[in-house]
Design an enzyme around this catalytic site. Structure first.
Site, short mmCIF file in Angstrom:
data_model
loop_
_atom_site.label_atom_id
_atom_site.label_comp_id
_atom_site.label_asym_id
_atom_site.label_seq_id
_atom_site.Cartn_x
_atom_site.Cartn_y
_atom_site.Cartn_z
N HIS A 146 13.89 11.34 -64.10
CA HIS A 146 14.52 11.06 -65.40
C HIS A 146 13.70 10.00 -66.15
CE1 HIS A 146 18.26 12.11 -62.93
NE2 HIS A 146 18.25 13.02 -63.87
N GLY A 187 22.86 11.86 -65.30
CA GLY A 187 22.96 10.55 -64.66
C GLY A 187 22.51 10.54 -63.22
N GLN A 247 15.36 26.32 -67.29
CA GLN A 247 16.16 25.60 -68.28
C GLN A 247 15.30 25.22 -69.50
OE1 GLN A 247 19.16 22.40 -67.35
NE2 GLN A 247 17.44 21.08 -67.84
N LEU A 254 20.35 8.31 -62.09
CA LEU A 254 18.96 8.39 -62.54
C LEU A 254 17.95 8.11 -61.43
CD1 LEU A 254 19.50 6.52 -65.92
CD2 LEU A 254 19.45 9.00 -65.51
N HIS A 255 16.84 8.83 -61.51
CA HIS A 255 15.73 8.60 -60.59
C HIS A 255 14.43 8.61 -61.40
CE1 HIS A 255 15.14 12.90 -60.98
NE2 HIS A 255 16.32 13.15 -60.46
N SER A 285 18.83 14.47 -58.19
CA SER A 285 20.05 13.72 -57.85
C SER A 285 20.72 14.34 -56.63
CB SER A 285 21.02 13.72 -59.03
OG SER A 285 20.36 13.30 -60.20
P1 AMP Z 1 19.70 16.30 -64.60
O1 AMP Z 1 20.26 14.92 -64.66
O2 AMP Z 1 19.49 16.82 -63.23
O3 AMP Z 1 20.42 17.26 -65.52
O4 AMP Z 1 18.24 16.18 -65.21
C1 AMP Z 1 18.00 15.66 -66.49
C2 AMP Z 1 16.57 15.96 -66.90
O5 AMP Z 1 15.69 15.36 -65.95
C3 AMP Z 1 16.27 17.46 -66.91
O6 AMP Z 1 15.46 17.76 -68.05
C4 AMP Z 1 15.52 17.66 -65.63
O7 AMP Z 1 14.63 18.74 -65.68
C5 AMP Z 1 14.76 16.35 -65.51
N1 AMP Z 1 14.36 16.12 -64.13
C6 AMP Z 1 15.16 16.17 -63.03
N2 AMP Z 1 14.43 15.98 -61.91
C7 AMP Z 1 13.14 15.81 -62.32
C8 AMP Z 1 11.92 15.56 -61.64
N3 AMP Z 1 11.84 15.47 -60.31
N4 AMP Z 1 10.81 15.44 -62.37
C9 AMP Z 1 10.85 15.55 -63.73
N5 AMP Z 1 11.97 15.77 -64.43
C10 AMP Z 1 13.10 15.89 -63.74
#
Ligand code: AMP
Length: 283
Positions: free
Chosen positions: A37, A31, A153, A33-34, A186
């Site tokens: 995501h 969550g 990951q 979100l940006h 985030s």
């Molecule tokens: P998180 O909410 O941080 O667990 O991220 C959820 C998903 O979004 C994961 O697969 C992250 O690798 C991906 N994600 C996070 N930041 C970015 C970004 N800047 N660019 C592309 N994918 C992202």
């Protein structure tokens, strides 16, 4: 968009969609979100019939001294954003739904989980693999979308899905960055103005690595030395690791191969940031 907080209900909904012949795309998130995501969400919307996004700040992937409690959360804003994107289902379980009393099962991807981020965050990938495998069983997606931002990951989860015969195609999509190069995260919300400026040293050092390879440098140590030198010049930054590794086994390489991963984790103030770039030899 339908928001579901119970695993059984989510499974039923997905089964109904599948019985109508629909393909399921899945984007697991924590969550807040940006655009990073949303790049995953949009790919899923484009490539599959039904898109499920999950929001769950997973306690088992945080260390005891890490930011689980403080992790930014805004479910109302996130729900609005996902509605607007046209997402079909939001899966939003609570801790008791995911880890009910008596919970005892964990998933480990040996060896890969101990390298890079695994060294400074013991147990982190065990938590990630456990929750993602649970989510895979709940959502049973045909495609699952992850960000290359968390390169280790993505590599570990691909391995897990293959090793455990999960019928999902795990895809890793490119890193989305701010205009000045900072990878969206985030956790960037934790940065003060000064730290936000200092945090640029991560992407700058990766640009430098890319440039060195472009200019013919093949020696990994010379590249990581230069990256460390750049980061050490930034008083607010403290290196956790800077490495150039093989894309499959995440072991350090001596020489740049056809495709090699430059990865780093750097504390900026108290905030630990990660970033990476794929270094490609010119054909
Ligand atoms: P998180 O909410 O941080 O667990 O991220 C959820 C998903 O979004 C994961 O697969 C992250 O690798 C991906 N994600 C996070 N930041 C970015 C970004 N800047 N660019 C592309 N994918 C992202």
């Amino acid at each position: 968009m339908r928001t579901i907080s119970k695993a059984a209900e989510m499974q039923d909904a997905v089964n109904r969609e599948k019985s109508r012949g629909k393909t399921i795309g899945f984007v697991p998130t924590m969550g807040f979100l940006h655009q990073g995501h949303l790049s995953l969400v949009r790919e899923s919307l484009k490539k599959t019939d039904v898109t499920v996004v999950s929001i769950f700040v997973n306690p088992t992937q945080f260390g005891p001294k890490e930011d689980f409690k403080d992790y930014p959360r805004d479910i109302h804003r996130d729900t609005e954003i996902l509605e607007k994107e046209g997402v079909d289902y939001l899966f939003f379980p609570d801790n008791a739904e995911m880890y009910p009393e008596g919970y005892k099962t964990y998933v480990e991807v040996h060896d890969l989980q101990d390298k890079l981020c695994g060294r400074s965050r013991p147990g982190h990938f065990r938590g990630v693999c456990t929750v993602v495998l649970k989510l895979f069983h709940i959502v049973e997606p045909d495609f699952a979308y992850f960000g290359q931002k968390d390169a280790q990951q993505a590599i570990i989860l691909k391995r897990m899905a293959e090793d455990l015969n999960v019928r999902v195609k795990v895809e890793a999509l490119p890193i989305v960055r701010e205009e000045d190069g900072l990878a969206l995260s985030s956790r960037n919300t934790y940065l003060s103005q000064e730290e936000r400026r200092a945090a640029l040293v991560l992407s700058k050092s990766l640009d430098e690595a890319r440039q060195m390879v472009e200019n013919g440098e093949m020696d990994a140590a010379r590249i990581t030395d230069r990256m460390r030198e750049m980061i050490n010049q930034e008083p607010l930054a403290r290196i956790d690791y800077v490495e150039i590794v093989d894309m499959d086994d995440l072991d350090p390489v001596n020489t740049i191969e056809k495709e090699t991963l430059a990865v780093l984790a750097v504390f900026v103030g108290k905030v630990r940031l990660i970033d990476n770039a794929i270094l490609r030899l010119k054909e």
